[in-house]
Design a protein around this motif. Structure first.
Motif, PDB file in Angstrom:
ATOM      1  N   ASP A  96     -17.450 -36.493  74.511  1.00  0.00           N
ATOM      2  CA  ASP A  96     -17.670 -35.175  74.083  1.00  0.00           C
ATOM      3  C   ASP A  96     -18.982 -35.014  73.127  1.00  0.00           C
ATOM      4  N   GLN A  97     -19.180 -36.065  72.436  1.00  0.00           N
ATOM      5  CA  GLN A  97     -20.567 -36.001  71.861  1.00  0.00           C
ATOM      6  C   GLN A  97     -21.537 -36.158  72.798  1.00  0.00           C
ATOM      7  N   ALA A  98     -21.614 -36.740  73.970  1.00  0.00           N
ATOM      8  CA  ALA A  98     -22.624 -36.971  74.709  1.00  0.00           C
ATOM      9  C   ALA A  98     -22.705 -35.684  75.397  1.00  0.00           C
ATOM     10  N   ASP A  99     -21.656 -35.029  75.950  1.00  0.00           N
ATOM     11  CA  ASP A  99     -21.688 -33.560  76.515  1.00  0.00           C
ATOM     12  C   ASP A  99     -22.535 -32.682  75.613  1.00  0.00           C
ATOM     13  N   TRP A 100     -22.261 -32.758  74.376  1.00  0.00           N
ATOM     14  CA  TRP A 100     -23.057 -31.853  73.494  1.00  0.00           C
ATOM     15  C   TRP A 100     -24.521 -32.119  73.254  1.00  0.00           C
ATOM     16  N   GLU A 115     -34.855 -26.396  68.012  1.00  0.00           N
ATOM     17  CA  GLU A 115     -33.929 -26.045  67.082  1.00  0.00           C
ATOM     18  C   GLU A 115     -33.663 -27.327  65.974  1.00  0.00           C
ATOM     19  N   TYR A 116     -33.610 -26.713  64.850  1.00  0.00           N
ATOM     20  CA  TYR A 116     -33.709 -27.568  63.629  1.00  0.00           C
ATOM     21  C   TYR A 116     -32.163 -27.424  63.046  1.00  0.00           C
ATOM     22  N   HIS A 117     -32.056 -28.518  62.205  1.00  0.00           N
ATOM     23  CA  HIS A 117     -30.819 -28.757  61.332  1.00  0.00           C
ATOM     24  C   HIS A 117     -29.626 -28.605  62.087  1.00  0.00           C
ATOM     25  N   ILE A 118     -29.233 -29.132  63.236  1.00  0.00           N
ATOM     26  CA  ILE A 118     -28.148 -29.156  63.871  1.00  0.00           C
ATOM     27  C   ILE A 118     -27.371 -30.145  63.240  1.00  0.00           C
ATOM     28  N   PHE A 119     -26.090 -29.736  62.722  1.00  0.00           N
ATOM     29  CA  PHE A 119     -25.350 -30.662  62.039  1.00  0.00           C
ATOM     30  C   PHE A 119     -24.138 -31.017  62.989  1.00  0.00           C
ATOM     31  N   GLU A 120     -24.077 -32.266  63.325  1.00  0.00           N
ATOM     32  CA  GLU A 120     -23.252 -32.753  64.133  1.00  0.00           C
ATOM     33  C   GLU A 120     -22.732 -34.362  64.224  1.00  0.00           C
ATOM     34  N   GLN A 122     -21.661 -38.185  64.984  1.00  0.00           N
ATOM     35  CA  GLN A 122     -22.277 -39.357  65.881  1.00  0.00           C
ATOM     36  C   GLN A 122     -21.263 -40.390  65.621  1.00  0.00           C
ATOM     37  N   THR A 123     -20.606 -40.941  66.818  1.00  0.00           N
ATOM     38  CA  THR A 123     -19.822 -42.189  66.633  1.00  0.00           C
ATOM     39  C   THR A 123     -21.001 -43.177  67.159  1.00  0.00           C
ATOM     40  N   GLN A 124     -21.047 -44.316  65.949  1.00  0.00           N
ATOM     41  CA  GLN A 124     -22.021 -45.697  66.261  1.00  0.00           C
ATOM     42  C   GLN A 124     -21.328 -46.574  66.588  1.00  0.00           C
ATOM     43  N   ALA A 125     -22.235 -47.490  67.048  1.00  0.00           N
ATOM     44  CA  ALA A 125     -22.163 -48.918  67.731  1.00  0.00           C
ATOM     45  C   ALA A 125     -20.987 -49.637  66.770  1.00  0.00           C
ATOM     46  N   ASN A 126     -20.890 -49.513  65.638  1.00  0.00           N
ATOM     47  CA  ASN A 126     -20.013 -50.092  64.751  1.00  0.00           C
ATOM     48  C   ASN A 126     -18.711 -49.498  64.408  1.00  0.00           C
ATOM     49  N   GLY A 127     -18.427 -48.344  65.234  1.00  0.00           N
ATOM     50  CA  GLY A 127     -17.339 -47.638  65.028  1.00  0.00           C
ATOM     51  C   GLY A 127     -17.435 -46.598  63.877  1.00  0.00           C
ATOM     52  N   ARG A 128     -18.529 -46.627  63.180  1.00  0.00           N
ATOM     53  CA  ARG A 128     -18.473 -45.563  61.999  1.00  0.00           C
ATOM     54  C   ARG A 128     -18.916 -44.147  62.668  1.00  0.00           C
ATOM     55  N   ILE A 129     -18.221 -43.127  61.918  1.00  0.00           N
ATOM     56  CA  ILE A 129     -18.412 -41.922  62.663  1.00  0.00           C
ATOM     57  C   ILE A 129     -19.288 -41.043  61.376  1.00  0.00           C
ATOM     58  N   ALA A 130     -20.703 -40.909  61.842  1.00  0.00           N
ATOM     59  CA  ALA A 130     -21.723 -40.514  60.931  1.00  0.00           C
ATOM     60  C   ALA A 130     -21.893 -38.945  61.046  1.00  0.00           C
ATOM     61  N   TRP A 131     -22.182 -38.401  60.050  1.00  0.00           N
ATOM     62  CA  TRP A 131     -22.626 -36.858  60.397  1.00  0.00           C
ATOM     63  C   TRP A 131     -24.123 -36.709  60.307  1.00  0.00           C
ATOM     64  N   MET A 132     -24.904 -36.162  61.226  1.00  0.00           N
ATOM     65  CA  MET A 132     -26.110 -36.273  61.446  1.00  0.00           C
ATOM     66  C   MET A 132     -26.562 -34.788  61.250  1.00  0.00           C
ATOM     67  N   VAL A 133     -28.002 -34.765  60.860  1.00  0.00           N
ATOM     68  CA  VAL A 133     -28.573 -33.525  60.792  1.00  0.00           C
ATOM     69  C   VAL A 133     -29.891 -33.769  61.894  1.00  0.00           C
ATOM     70  N   THR A 134     -29.716 -33.054  62.771  1.00  0.00           N
ATOM     71  CA  THR A 134     -30.733 -33.282  63.933  1.00  0.00           C
ATOM     72  C   THR A 134     -31.536 -32.535  64.064  1.00  0.00           C
ATOM     73  N   ASN A 135     -33.032 -32.599  64.619  1.00  0.00           N
ATOM     74  CA  ASN A 135     -33.869 -31.474  64.930  1.00  0.00           C
ATOM     75  C   ASN A 135     -34.308 -32.082  66.479  1.00  0.00           C
ATOM     76  N   LYS A 136     -34.419 -31.149  67.217  1.00  0.00           N
ATOM     77  CA  LYS A 136     -34.993 -31.274  68.721  1.00  0.00           C
ATOM     78  C   LYS A 136     -35.940 -30.315  69.063  1.00  0.00           C
ATOM     79  N   MET A 137     -37.176 -30.718  69.670  1.00  0.00           N
ATOM     80  CA  MET A 137     -38.009 -29.734  70.246  1.00  0.00           C
ATOM     81  C   MET A 137     -38.563 -30.221  71.673  1.00  0.00           C
ATOM     82  N   PRO A 138     -39.150 -29.064  72.459  1.00  0.00           N
ATOM     83  CA  PRO A 138     -39.531 -29.562  73.591  1.00  0.00           C
ATOM     84  C   PRO A 138     -40.986 -30.297  73.658  1.00  0.00           C
TER      85      PRO A 138
END
Length: 563
Positions: A96-100, A115-120, A122-138
């Motif tokens: 579901d995260q990958a799809d998003w 798009e800035y400040h996307i709050f989402e 992220q299930t990390q490799a160590n099993g921890r679920i982190a909440w990230m502020v993501t910015n993406k640009m073309p």
């Protein structure tokens, strides 16, 4: 192609600025569609590996081209070079995260807008679920075509956890406030019902009315299907009132027959322990007797009704739902059980007092029959026996005895009528006040050598309680004359006008010194209380040797007082 990119460190201070700086550099130097054409020199890689943000680049198909070391670790590929050619489905995140992530990638590239400040999450490799502020640009090539997407992500989990903790605290506080408000509302309802029930207790001694009101009040503060009140008499018990709260179990309001208390273990248990009892599930409880007509009952709540430490009854509640009643319900039911105890005790005291009053009245009537009617008839019988002989020997004396006989029989008749009125109080309001006073006069003249005149002025149409009050005052006055006055003549004067009445009783007896007479000795206090009860004024005047004058005045427009 061996093209190197140099960047000024001072240009990089936030994820968004990293995006913009990279965009400028790529725009100036040109970017191809191939991940092989994007070499990063060691200085820039070192810088990007040591910033707190995750940085990554994907091509037009959302396939990874490059990332910094921090991103590689959380994605589960260990080093940045191993990210090349992978998609989000190959990394540590959930599907579901990958799809998003890919959905946002395509939106940024399709709209050619960052798009800035996307709050989402992220299930990390160590099993921890982190909440990230993501910015993406073309990303664009030298011709301005969108060839990929550049992203930065910063771990904001602590803030999210703080927000969640705060929100949880707020939710708990709101829940507690709601619970407290509901509890206060229920307490107010309980207090109001108890207050209304107390008001009923102080306004009536009708036990059935009070018990019905208690059952209704219980239904408002303790939910249930049916309830009843049982009273105990020795080892026997009987249902005195019942109520079908749900209206579907056919419970009669009327009382039921008596039954042995020990036939019902739950009642016997409460009688012994004197505490409320909850049966959460009746089907497997040894203290519950299964019966056909109560087979629907699944949970039960009962409370003993106690007076002076003794159980005199029970209030029982039934529910069709298992585990329905709780300790709070039991405490509320106990409060109504205490009120029921007061009501039952008051009704029993009233009944006992009524029985005593009835017994005393019967004794008084018996005494009056003996002292008045029986004595009068006995005297008349003696006169009747000697009258024929006496008439032959002395006609004048015989004539006088015949008149005496007539007076005695009329007096006896008047006494009987008076006693019949006492036995049938309704007769005191069916007859006119004038007739009642004449009967009292006739009855007294049959017992005492008194000449009583009754003078009536106007027609009296008094309210029933006022007429009874006047009658009792006249009766008490004439009794006092008979016992104490030594009078030979009495005048009773009744004056009636619309909304007003005046009664004057004057005798020619020995009178008394009012300063030396204790009011209780002549029943004056009783007369005063009777006058105050009907709102009349009472005046008693007397002097030694000049008889007594009793005056009673009633007006519909004023309250009375006694002198």
């Amino acid at each position: 192609m061996d093209r190197k990119i140099n960047i000024n460190i001072s240009q990089i201070s936030s994820p968004a600025e990293i995006d913009l700086a990279a965009f400028d550099l790529w725009l100036k130097n040109g970017v191809s569609n191939s991940e092989k054409d994007f070499p990063i020199d060691q200085s820039l890689q070192l810088i990007l590996d040591n910033i707190p943000q995750e940085v990554f680049w994907k091509n037009r198909d959302s396939v990874y081209v490059w990332c910094n070391n921090k991103f590689a670790v959380v994605a589960g590929v260990e080093t940045p070079d191993k990210i090349v050619g992978k998609t989000d489905y190959d990394l540590a995140w959930t599907k579901d995260q990958a799809d998003w992530f890919r959905c946002v990638d395509q939106r940024v590239m399709s709209n050619n807008s960052p798009e800035y400040h996307i709050f989402e999450p992220q299930t990390q490799a160590n099993g921890r679920i982190a909440w990230m502020v993501t910015n993406k640009m073309p990303l664009h090539d030298k011709d301005g075509n969108v060839v990929g997407v550049l992203g930065t992500a910063e771990d904001d989990t602590k803030r999210k956890e703080a927000e969640d903790t705060l929100q949880k605290a707020l939710d708990e506080l709101e829940m507690r406030v709601k619970e407290r408000t509901a509890a206060e509302r229920e307490q107010r309802n309980l207090a109001e019902e108890l207050r209304e029930t107390s008001s009923i207790l102080s306004s009536t001694l009708n036990l059935d009315e009070v018990l019905d009101r208690i059952l209704v009040a219980i239904g408002r503060v303790v939910p249930h299907e049916t309830t009843n009140i049982i009273l105990v008499n020795g080892s026997q018990a009987h249902v005195v009132r019942s109520r079908d709260q749900a209206g579907k179990y056919g419970i009669s309001q009327n009382s039921g027959g008596a039954f042995p208390l020990n036939d019902f273990p739950n009642l016997a248990y409460m009688a012994t322990n004197q505490q409320p009892m909850i049966i959460s599930e009746t089907q497997d409880n040894p203290l519950w007797i299964l019966k056909q007509k109560t087979s629907w009952v699944r949970s039960y709540l009962g409370a003993p009704i106690q007076k002076d430490g003794k159980v005199i009854g029970f209030i029982n509640l039934n529910s069709a739902t298992p585990n329905f009643f709780n300790a709070l319900h039991a405490e509320r039911l106990r409060a109504f059980a205490d009120q029921a105890a007061i009501a039952i005790n008051n009704a029993r005291l009233y009944s006992h007092a009524h029985e005593l009053a009835t017994l005393k009245e019967r004794q008084r009537l018996a005494r009056d029959l003996h002292d008045a009617v029986s004595q009068t008839l006995w005297t008349a019988c003696l006169i009747t026996d000697v009258l024929p002989t006496l008439w032959k020997e002395d006609p004048d004396e015989g004539h006088r005895n015949l008149e005496k006989l007539q007076r005695l029989t009329r007096g006896a008749l008047a006494e009987m009528r008076t006693l019949l009125l006492e036995l049938r109080p309704k007769g005191l309001v069916e007859a006119t006040l004038g007739n009642l006073l004449e009967q009292l006069a006739q009855a007294l003249m049959s017992r005492k050598k008194l000449n009583i005149s009754v003078i009536l002025e106007g027609e009296c149409q008094l309210p029933p309680d006022i007429q009874i009050g006047f009658y009792r005052l006249a009766q008490e006055s004439l009794n006092n004359i008979a016992k104490h006055s030594r009078a030979t003549s009495v005048v009773i004067n009744l004056q009636c006008q619309p909304d007003r009445a005046k009664l004057v009783i004057q005798d020619n007896g020995r009178g008394f010194d009012q300063s030396k007479i204790v009011p209780e000795s002549l029943g004056i206090n009783i007369m005063r209380e009777r006058a105050e009860t009907i709102g009349a004024t009472l005046e008693i005047s007397s002097n030694p040797g000049h008889g007594v004058c009793v005056t009673v005045v009633w007006s519909a427009n004023s309250r009375g007082k006694s002198n």
